[in-house]
Design a protein around this motif. Structure first.
Motif: not given
Length: 736
Positions: A706-710
């Protein structure tokens, strides 16, 4: 790469507790647990903010939450730098404590390029563009500790080679002052936030995809060097084991400018299946977090979710070795059945508050349920009732009957209808290894509670709540409040009837827990009698009274359809099928979809699944099902799977985020794994490969793609959520 410390000084090692909050809570005064926190807060309040040279962000521990004042330099690509500063803000009208380039109308006035002097190996390099991004990093409601990630982006006029050192100075000293130094070295294998992988890993024989992309705030998206492709390297040896091309995966469906996620690329390494630990590398951008390719990856998902349910159990203690977050048995005292007496004034106040909009409801003609006496269905039992068991709601310790019914449905359905799920006995819960289904035993924990919520006339109480306030927002569960039950309604009664009928008719439940299964079915039939009596007395429209939004989407219409479907699947009695056809004549009717497009929503969705799998799950012979109606149910299930496939394919990061939601830019409660469940159901009807692809994409999104790398699954991954929606976690001060 985030720079390593340039001064031989250790960072402070004292960690403050990281509090978490539930989504429905009002702010409360948190206690300052350490004098240092209090002193630091005074410094911020008085404006004495300054950047400390000791607070340098590194990649040594990606789980660590950077302190206010922390800073770092990262080389994102050969010609793009990211300067980070962790700032804060006091309540309005105070401004952000540093790097405050945005006015009240969200217009940014950024520093000119002349404010930055960049050297690469001590040689000056020009800055051609400046960008800015500001996001909340952490905002716990308790004890209150707002941290904001402010990031300046610099585009350089020349590229940085691997091994070269970079320093960024601020000649005017208006953005930072010595001894602060923004320095870094461009390591070819530096950890990169641009590369998004499943931090839990991938199954060898399943699709394996990662994404490459990054948002630079006002500069737009990071340009990706696609010509270099990607590599997989072995984490232990550093050897390259696979390489491939990057392919564009631009998002489709957003309609506002600038369009987001247009420069996201996909790295597909499905063809590589050798077990081991690897990292994704894109030359020039660095490497990803490590991940495994292993047959145990899905077990990791399953065991983590199972542990999450164990931690949410009510009426039980949390204990070692199953969790480090321990507490004694909670909420085991009987709940009171409220009356109009003064001691239950809070119950009347809450009922008045939550039912105040009942006239807005086109599906309610009954009087407002503004207090206990206004209920169409007075309590038959009096005094107290044992409501121990079940699971806490996510955001509070209360237990909502309709949510309990939904959880029971999903767990029982999975155990009965997904191959192999019912036989799992190794999920790491206290019951594991006893020769019975772990999934079914978790469902039983919920169904046992649900059965206790039934009044003597067959109706079910709406929920279990604290007696004297809405939320127990300052206590641990084993020190919880005295509780009450709320009045009965037809919607929650119908949902409970359906869930208990499914649990009572489950072939596996009947084999492993025959006594309980028989009791569930008996209670379901008693509840059905209550419903039919209510409709006979008040009419179908007049029998429904709203309390809160739970189960209020179509009044009680969808829950009645689900109850009829579940009882028919459980008994084969034609009266229930007749009522199903009366309550829910067309499973493909757009008016039975939320907002006309969200298929299989709440009770109608449960009814469709229950009927479509009545024979597949072994409840009824296929000859007992109406083939035309069955075909419509299957068509709705397949159409749901197809919707989520399309949503996933149109998403840059693979999650089945609906295009309609993109248009309105208001996702509300969105869960990628919820979409994966519906696609898994469709896969049982027709095993299309694109369904499997979509399930994996949605799961991987929650695991870090995902965009947050979370990771959005509590307890796994290298970078995790700070704010966990858990009442227990919100009140339990935790240090990792």
């Amino acid at each position: 790469m985030i720079a390593k410390p340039v001064l031989n000084q250790a960072r402070p090692t004292a960690e403050r507790p990281c509090a978490h909050r539930g989504w429905k809570k009002k702010p409360s005064l948190g206690r300052f647990l350490f004098p240092g926190l209090f002193a630091f807060s005074l410094l911020i309040f008085c404006g004495a903010f300054q950047i400390s040279a000791q607070q340098l962000i590194t990649d040594v521990n990606p789980l660590a939450l950077p302190e206010i004042g922390s800073y770092g330099l990262r080389v994102l690509s050969p010609n793009v730098l990211e300067l980070t500063l962790i700032t804060t803000k006091q309540p309005d009208p105070a401004r952000v404590s540093a790097w405050d380039f945005v006015d009240g109308n969200f217009n940014a006035t950024l520093p000119p390029v002349s404010e930055f002097a960049v050297t690469v190996n001590n040689q000056m390099v020009s800055v051609t563009a400046v960008g800015f991004k500001r996001r909340v990093l952490s905002a716990p409601e308790k004890p209150g500790d707002l941290r904001i990630a402010s990031e300046i982006y610099l585009t350089l006029g020349a590229s940085i080679a691997d091994g070269q050192s970079v320093e960024v100075k601020n000649p005017s000293s208006t953005l930072w002052k010595d001894p602060v130094k923004y320095v870094a070295t461009k390591d070819a294998l530096r950890l990169s936030p641009v590369l998004h992988v499943s931090q839990l890993g991938y199954m060898p024989s399943y699709p394996k995809k990662a994404m490459v992309g990054y948002y630079l705030g006002s500069l737009g998206e990071l340009p990706i060097p696609t010509e270099v492709g990607f590599q997989l390297i072995d984490s232990q040896t550093g050897a390259t084991v696979y390489h491939g091309k990057l392919t564009l995966r631009a998002d489709v469906g957003f309609s506002y400018a600038p369009l987001p996620y247009q420069e996201v690329y996909q790295a597909d390494f499905t063809a590589f299946s050798t077990p081991g630990e690897y990292r994704l590398v894109v030359p020039g951008l660095g490497e990803s977090f490590p991940f495994r390719i292993d047959d145990g990856v899905t077990a990791g998902f399953a065991r983590t979710f199972a542990l999450g349910l164990f931690n949410q159990r009510c009426g039980s203690g949390n204990y070692l070795p199953f969790t480090r977050h321990t507490h004694d048995p909670c909420h085991i005292a009987p709940a009171q059945i409220p009356t109009m007496d003064a001691e239950f004034s809070e119950v009347q106040d809450v009922l008045r508050l939550v039912t105040g909009d009942y006239l807005d409801e086109t599906l309610q003609t009954a009087p407002s349920l503004e207090n206990v006496a206004a209920s169409l269905y007075p309590f038959v039992n009096h005094g107290t009732v044992d409501v121990s068991g079940g699971h806490h709601d996510a955001g509070d310790y209360s237990k909502y009957t309709i949510n309990s019914a939904g959880l029971t449905h999903f767990l029982v359905f999975a155990a009965d209808s997904f191959p192999g799920v019912g036989s799992l006995d190794n999920l790491g819960t206290p019951e594991s290894g006893d020769g019975k289904s772990d999934i079914l035993e978790e469902a039983k924990w919920e169904a046992d509670f649900l059965a206790k919520m039934q009044d003597a006339d067959g109706g079910f109480y709406f929920l279990v709540y604290p007696k004297d306030r809405r939320y127990e927002n300052n206590v641990l569960p084993d020190h919880g409040d005295p509780q009450v039950v709320f009045p009965k309604t037809t919607s929650v009664t119908a949902a409970a009837v359906a869930a208990l009928a499914e649990a009572g008719s489950s072939p596996l439940m009947k084999a492993q827990f025959p006594t309980e299964a028989a009791n569930y079915l008996r209670k379901a039939q008693l509840g059905w009698t209550f419903l039919m009596n209510a409709i006979a007395k008040y009419g179908k429209l007049g029998a429904y009274q709203k309390i809160t939004h739970y189960g209020n989407e179509w009044g009680h219409d969808d829950e009645l359809a689900w109850a009829a479907a579940a009882l028919y699947a459980a008994t084969g009695d034609a009266q229930y099928q007749s009522k199903l056809f009366e309550f829910f004549p067309d499973p493909n009717d757009v008016s039975t979809r939320r907002w006309t497009w969200w298929r299989l929503f709440e009770g109608y969705g449960c009814a469709v699944r229950t009927y479509a799998f009545a024979a597949r799950s072994g409840r009824l012979p296929a000859s007992k099902l109406d083939q035309s109606y069955l075909g419509k149910c299957e068509a709705e299930i397949i159409a749901t799977g197809d919707d989520h496939v399309r949503f996933s394919q149109e998403s840059a990061y693979g999650t089945s985020f609906p295009d309609t939601t993109k248009e309105y830019r208001s996702p509300g409660w969105y869960f990628s794994s919820e979409r994966a469940f519906d696609v898994t159901v469709a896969y049982q009807v027709t095993p299309r490969p694109e369904y499997l692809e979509t399930v994996m994409a949605n799961c991987n999104y929650e695991a870090g793609v995902n965009p947050l790398n979370m990771t959005y699954i509590t307890g796994i991954g290298f970078k995790r959520e700070r704010e966990i929606v858990s009442q227990y976690a919100w009140n339990d001060q935790r240090i990792l």
